[in-house]
Write an enzyme that holds these catalytic residues in place. Structure first.
Site, short mmCIF file in Angstrom:
data_model
loop_
_atom_site.label_atom_id
_atom_site.label_comp_id
_atom_site.label_asym_id
_atom_site.label_seq_id
_atom_site.Cartn_x
_atom_site.Cartn_y
_atom_site.Cartn_z
N MET B 94 10.48 9.03 -7.03
CA MET B 94 10.47 8.99 -5.57
C MET B 94 9.41 10.03 -5.46
SD MET B 94 11.56 6.35 -4.41
CE MET B 94 11.20 6.06 -2.91
N LEU B 97 2.99 12.31 -9.38
CA LEU B 97 2.64 13.03 -9.92
C LEU B 97 1.14 13.81 -9.70
CD1 LEU B 97 3.51 10.42 -12.70
CD2 LEU B 97 4.52 12.95 -12.40
N ASN B 111 4.13 2.25 -14.68
CA ASN B 111 4.98 2.51 -13.42
C ASN B 111 5.86 1.09 -13.43
OD1 ASN B 111 7.02 3.09 -10.94
ND2 ASN B 111 4.86 3.09 -10.04
N HIS B 113 6.27 -2.15 -10.30
CA HIS B 113 6.04 -2.14 -8.04
C HIS B 113 6.79 -3.17 -8.34
CE1 HIS B 113 4.48 -0.60 -4.34
NE2 HIS B 113 4.40 -2.05 -3.98
N ASP B 149 0.03 3.13 -7.14
CA ASP B 149 0.31 2.29 -6.87
C ASP B 149 -1.15 0.87 -7.15
OD1 ASP B 149 2.75 2.65 -7.13
OD2 ASP B 149 2.79 2.19 -5.27
N GLN B 177 13.64 -9.54 -12.14
CA GLN B 177 12.44 -9.94 -13.10
C GLN B 177 12.03 -8.29 -13.22
OE1 GLN B 177 11.69 -13.23 -14.38
NE2 GLN B 177 13.22 -13.55 -13.02
N GLU B 178 12.14 -7.52 -12.49
CA GLU B 178 11.14 -5.94 -13.01
C GLU B 178 11.98 -5.58 -14.48
OE1 GLU B 178 11.91 -2.72 -10.02
OE2 GLU B 178 11.94 -4.01 -8.51
#
Lengths: 204, 204
Positions: B94, B97, B111, B113, B149, B177-178
């Protein structure tokens, strides 16, 4: 009977898919009253004639939004495609409808857009998608509001983007889905199966 | 061997799917070197321990972006997860960077999303999708760049939104699905099958 006015500017491939669906009775309770083009050269005019649908050409003659759209209103009245009994289907219609016109036909105008909105609104959605580098795009049927491609969404269909896709190949793959989606959306509206609450269109 | 550092802040469900894929050898040529959490209470820490992966907790102690990320760099060096041999997987991490850190690990940070980017970046993507009223959402694996993102997309998976979906039910369906997508993306990177040209990540 839901009375359709289909507005085009170009080749009319979505127009053809709608008229074909009516002709083959996949789409019933729907009557195509008139095809209106703002471009006298639009290929879709010949398609409408082939399907024996009335055609009208409304060329801009330099008229701005509302002045032009008043003429459009007259045509819709001529064919009795009214907010109470009609649906306006934009099918590659390249003019932006004036807010006054949209207000008059509130929730009675639908459009198809070749992306999964809200990604890539506006022109050249397939090119935008390729340039962004998405792996999934698609098409969206939405009600038309005063914004650009920002109205309440009725249906969406995802389409894979391939590494080798050009704007042409991606557009073609999306178009094949558009041709299925548009008749489905009109069918749901004709059957009064869509309930809209705020930004959500739900099936009932 | 591709050396993974997995960064978490919460329950670590994507972490589990990655470690499970390594354990069951669906994901080979990959070694999970360390799981780093910026939250001492993260449920994912127990998951890492269960899979016998080293864990480190790096609590902010009020440190700003680069000051914090310098400590992160030290940890990555301690576990020899370097830009040359490593991959940093954000899995519900969370913190944003710092640009300096991202530059150091250029194209070595990925990453996940929970939307089809570029739609609904930032926090609460599933809620954003429901409020917009889309019929299709999904998940995206992307390289991390200096924006939010906005990096080059590796993989996307569409997921249908149902009329009755709550934020919870949609999140759950996307999460399923992730869990498939993240191990697939890491596999492609480990096998050096991804070629990036500008914004496009292509399979080779």
């Amino acid at each position: 009977m839901l009375r359709l006015a289909i507005l085009i500017s170009g080749r009319g491939s979505n127009l053809r898919s709608i008229l074909q669906a009516i002709k083959t009775r996949r789409l019933v309770g729907v009557e195509a009253r008139v095809v209106i083009s703002n471009n006298a050269q639009a290929g879709g005019i010949a398609i409408a004639k082939k399907f024996n649908v009335a055609t009208e050409i409304l060329t801009p003659s330099g008229l701005g939004g509302w002045s032009f759209d008043k003429k459009l209103l007259s045509l819709l009245e001529k064919y009795t495609v009214l907010p109470s009994n009609g649906l306006i289907c934009l099918a590659g219609y390249m003019r932006i409808l004036s807010p006054k016109f949209v207000e008059r036909y509130k929730m009675r105008i639908v459009n198809i857009h070749p992306s999964l909105l809200p990604s890539f609104p506006g022109l050249h959605a397939q090119k935008q998608a390729l340039e962004y580098g998405v792996k999934v795009s698609g098409c969206t049927i939405h009600f038309v509001n005063e914004g650009v491609d920002s109205g309440t969404i009725l249906l969406q269909q995802p389409v894979r983007v391939m590494d080798r896709d050009s704007e042409e190949t991606l557009s073609k793959r999306i178009l094949a889905q558009e041709h299925k989606l548009y008749p489905r959306a009109i069918k749901l509206i004709a059957e009064k199966r869509i309930e809209v609450k705020g930004r959500k269109a739900m099936l009932i």
